[in-house]
Design a protein around this motif. Structure first.
Motif, PDB file in Angstrom:
ATOM      1  N   ASN A  45       0.846  -1.195   0.000  1.00 53.21           N
ATOM      2  CA  ASN A  45       0.000   0.000   0.000  1.00 53.21           C
ATOM      3  C   ASN A  45       0.879   1.242   0.000  1.00 53.21           C
ATOM      4  N   GLY A  46       0.245   2.391  -0.145  1.00 52.73           N
ATOM      5  CA  GLY A  46       1.005   3.632  -0.259  1.00 52.73           C
ATOM      6  C   GLY A  46       1.882   3.908   0.947  1.00 52.73           C
ATOM      7  N   SER A  47       1.350   3.631   2.131  1.00 57.22           N
ATOM      8  CA  SER A  47       2.114   3.900   3.349  1.00 57.22           C
ATOM      9  C   SER A  47       3.379   3.045   3.399  1.00 57.22           C
ATOM     10  N   LYS A 103      -1.949   3.209  -5.015  1.00 55.36           N
ATOM     11  CA  LYS A 103      -3.324   3.540  -5.466  1.00 55.36           C
ATOM     12  C   LYS A 103      -3.687   3.098  -6.904  1.00 55.36           C
ATOM     13  N   TYR A 120       0.808  14.659   3.318  1.00 51.30           N
ATOM     14  CA  TYR A 120       0.218  13.377   3.730  1.00 51.30           C
ATOM     15  C   TYR A 120       0.933  12.265   2.981  1.00 51.30           C
ATOM     16  N   HIS A 121       1.517  11.345   3.742  1.00 49.63           N
ATOM     17  CA  HIS A 121       2.247  10.257   3.100  1.00 49.63           C
ATOM     18  C   HIS A 121       1.776   8.892   3.588  1.00 49.63           C
ATOM     19  N   ASP A 165       6.527  11.066  -3.620  1.00 47.58           N
ATOM     20  CA  ASP A 165       5.383  10.228  -3.253  1.00 47.58           C
ATOM     21  C   ASP A 165       4.323  10.409  -4.339  1.00 47.58           C
ATOM     22  N   GLU A 206       4.999  15.268  -2.293  1.00 50.00           N
ATOM     23  CA  GLU A 206       3.971  14.846  -3.236  1.00 50.00           C
ATOM     24  C   GLU A 206       4.149  15.756  -4.443  1.00 50.00           C
ATOM     25  N   VAL A 247       1.927   8.358  -4.909  1.00 53.03           N
ATOM     26  CA  VAL A 247       0.832   7.434  -4.606  1.00 53.03           C
ATOM     27  C   VAL A 247      -0.509   7.978  -5.129  1.00 53.03           C
ATOM     28  N   ALA A 248      -0.743   9.280  -4.952  1.00 52.92           N
ATOM     29  CA  ALA A 248      -1.996   9.859  -5.444  1.00 52.92           C
ATOM     30  C   ALA A 248      -1.868  10.330  -6.889  1.00 52.92           C
TER      31      ALA A 248
HETATM   32  C1  PLP Z   1      -3.183   7.657  -0.061  1.00 48.47           C
HETATM   33  C2  PLP Z   1      -1.819   8.167   0.031  1.00 48.47           C
HETATM   34  C3  PLP Z   1      -0.826   7.478   0.751  1.00 48.47           C
HETATM   35  C4  PLP Z   1      -1.134   6.257   1.571  1.00 48.47           C
HETATM   36  O1  PLP Z   1      -1.545   5.191   0.793  1.00 48.47           O
HETATM   37  P1  PLP Z   1      -2.329   3.977   1.496  1.00 48.47           P
HETATM   38  O2  PLP Z   1      -2.466   2.976   0.409  1.00 48.47           O
HETATM   39  O3  PLP Z   1      -3.651   4.549   1.928  1.00 48.47           O
HETATM   40  O4  PLP Z   1      -1.510   3.520   2.627  1.00 48.47           O
HETATM   41  C5  PLP Z   1       0.462   7.972   0.723  1.00 48.47           C
HETATM   42  N1  PLP Z   1       0.764   9.088   0.039  1.00 48.47           N
HETATM   43  C6  PLP Z   1      -0.146   9.770  -0.660  1.00 48.47           C
HETATM   44  C7  PLP Z   1       0.267  10.966  -1.430  1.00 48.47           C
HETATM   45  C8  PLP Z   1      -1.480   9.347  -0.682  1.00 48.47           C
HETATM   46  O5  PLP Z   1      -2.405  10.054  -1.342  1.00 48.47           O
END
Ligand code: PLP
Length: 452
Positions: free
Chosen positions: A118-120, A289, A154-155, A260, A226, A262-263
């Protein structure tokens, strides 16, 4: 319409057995839970057969719509072989093929893929790699063991990811658990911390960042950002050139740049990765994600040969990266991620996004006429609409008014699912949403804001 199914026992059992994330359960228990039973394209259907547009891409994961034939098929085919085997001491074809494909599409120079779930965890992996890299490669560079990050960042929700995050509401409780970091003001132009105006400010907010890098680089293993959009902060969009400048400074002061994505990854900003808008290659990049198109939990941390090589040596030198999860490189996840990336290629998804992004950029700005719309921020198909009590003074709504929540409630009765962030209405449609669907989403957002 499907036949009405009886969801009454499910509603009871939800209240009785479940604990929902980021949810005040006392409130939840008084509401009727919306139970999603199936999906198709941009639509989700509840157990009563009602239909909703998925305005959050199921919390930012879905790309090509629900029930994509190719993705369903990829999972079924892989199921016919093996559901899971491990990457600890073994390998598997989908994990190998996906790593190769990720390297192909990633910013040039990222050449190694480390999987997680997952992202975290993808962020945790990046942080640990950065710290261990400096210990093994350049122990004299300083006790490089902390990180620079932006405020409102937010990470993720695991403890390391929270340490480099800075969203008071989510994070303040856990302060006793966190490691010390250094935080810089973000380029939040609507509420500029320096009270300046873009572009005449000449990105003056970079100066304090440079000062921190200059004076404290010996402590800093990395700078985590981000790229382009601080999503969970309420879709704060960085001015053009910001990321590129951060890259230059990180290089100059020998601090690793951790992106990051992830988003922002996988087309959300209009390019495959946000870094590619500015020709930036980070030293480490976290993705999750959208990686599987919203099908399976899977994540990856990509890095360079330079970093990878610092971990090579004889076993007894203990340079191994001692980190891994039970489901690392899960074949089902990797198989569907491969099919997900294949759709980008086959359907030229990125090229197809241009008219959609342009259409949203036409439909949304008129909302600025509404009394309580402070700012509309859009980058690609990521949209944040910041609502304010008073537009002239930019006075925010008090948290207790839950204005975002109320707008989302209205939108739901009109057939659109959204999840606000405080006073910011967030729209993040699947990349596959049609122009007609996007127009409907924009219209529902407008009607919902108007109704309040
Ligand atoms: C959602 C998110 C995360 C965390 O991802 P999870 O899969 O929810 O653990 C980390 N960084 C960013 C930028 C995110 O938007």
């Amino acid at each position: 319409m499907t036949k009405r199914t009886s969801s009454a026992p499910l509603e009871d059992w939800d209240r009785k057995y479940l604990w929902h994330p980021f949810t005040q359960m006392q409130e939840w228990a008084q509401e009727t839970p919306l139970i999603i039973e199936r999906g198709k394209g941009s639509a989700l259907f509840d157990t009563e057969g009602r239909v909703y547009l998925d305005g959050t891409s199921s919390i930012w994961v879905n790309l090509h719509g629900h029930r994509r034939l190719e993705l369903d098929r990829a999972i079924k085919q892989q199921l016919g072989k093996v559901a899971h085997s491990t990457l600890l001491g073994l390998s598997n074809p989908p994990a190998i093929r996906l790593a190769r494909e990720l390297v192909r599409i990633a910013p040039k120079g990222l050449s190694r893929v480390f999987y997680s779930d997952n992202g975290s965890t993808a962020v945790e992996v990046a942080l640990k790699m950065a710290v261990q890299y400096w210990q093994q490669r350049r122990p004299n560079a300083g006790p490089k063991k902390t990180f620079l990050h932006l405020k409102l960042a937010y990470h993720g929700d695991t403890v390391g990811a929270v340490s480099v995050g800075n969203i008071e509401l989510f994070h303040s409780r856990f302060k006793p658990l966190l490691f010390p970091t250094i935080a810089a003001e973000p380029p939040y132009c609507y509420r500029c911390p320096l009270k300046l105006t873009y572009p005449s400010c000449d990105m003056a907010c970079i100066d304090p960042v440079e000062r921190m890098l200059k004076t404290r680089h010996r402590e800093l293993a990395g700078f985590i950002v981000e790229p382009l959009v601080q999503a969970a902060a309420g879709m704060i969009v960085q001015p053009p050139g910001y990321l590129k400048r951060i890259r230059e400074l990180c290089t100059q002061y020998e601090v690793l740049l951790i992106a990051d994505e992830v988003a922002t990854g996988f087309g959300r900003t209009g390019k495959m990765f946000a870094c590619q808008h500015e020709g930036v290659t980070p030293d480490l990049m976290a993705v999750s994600k959208g990686l599987t198109g919203g099908y399976m939990p899977l994540a990856a941390t990509l890095t360079t040969e330079e970093i990878y090589r610092a971990f090579l040596g004889k076993y007894e030198e203990f340079k191994t990266f001692f980190h891994g999860h039970s489901y690392t490189g899960n074949p089902l996840g990797c198989a569907v991620a491969l099919a997900n990336l294949e759709i980008f290629r086959k359907e030229k998804t990125l090229a197809g996004l241009r008219p959609k992004i342009a259409a949203l950029a036409r439909w949304l700005p008129p909302l600025k006429q509404l009394d309580h719309v402070g700012e509309i921020r859009q980058r690609g198909l990521m949209v944040g609409i910041e609502l304010v009590r008073n537009r002239a003074t930019k006075t925010p709504y008090p948290v207790g008014e839950r204005i975002g929540h109320r707008v989302a409630r209205e939108a739901r009765t009109r057939g659109l699912l959204m999840r606000p962030i405080g006073n910011v209405i967030v729209l993040m449609p699947p990349l596959s949403a049609s122009l007609a669907e996007l127009q409907r989403m924009a219209a529902i957002v407008e009607a919902s804001i108007r109704s309040l």
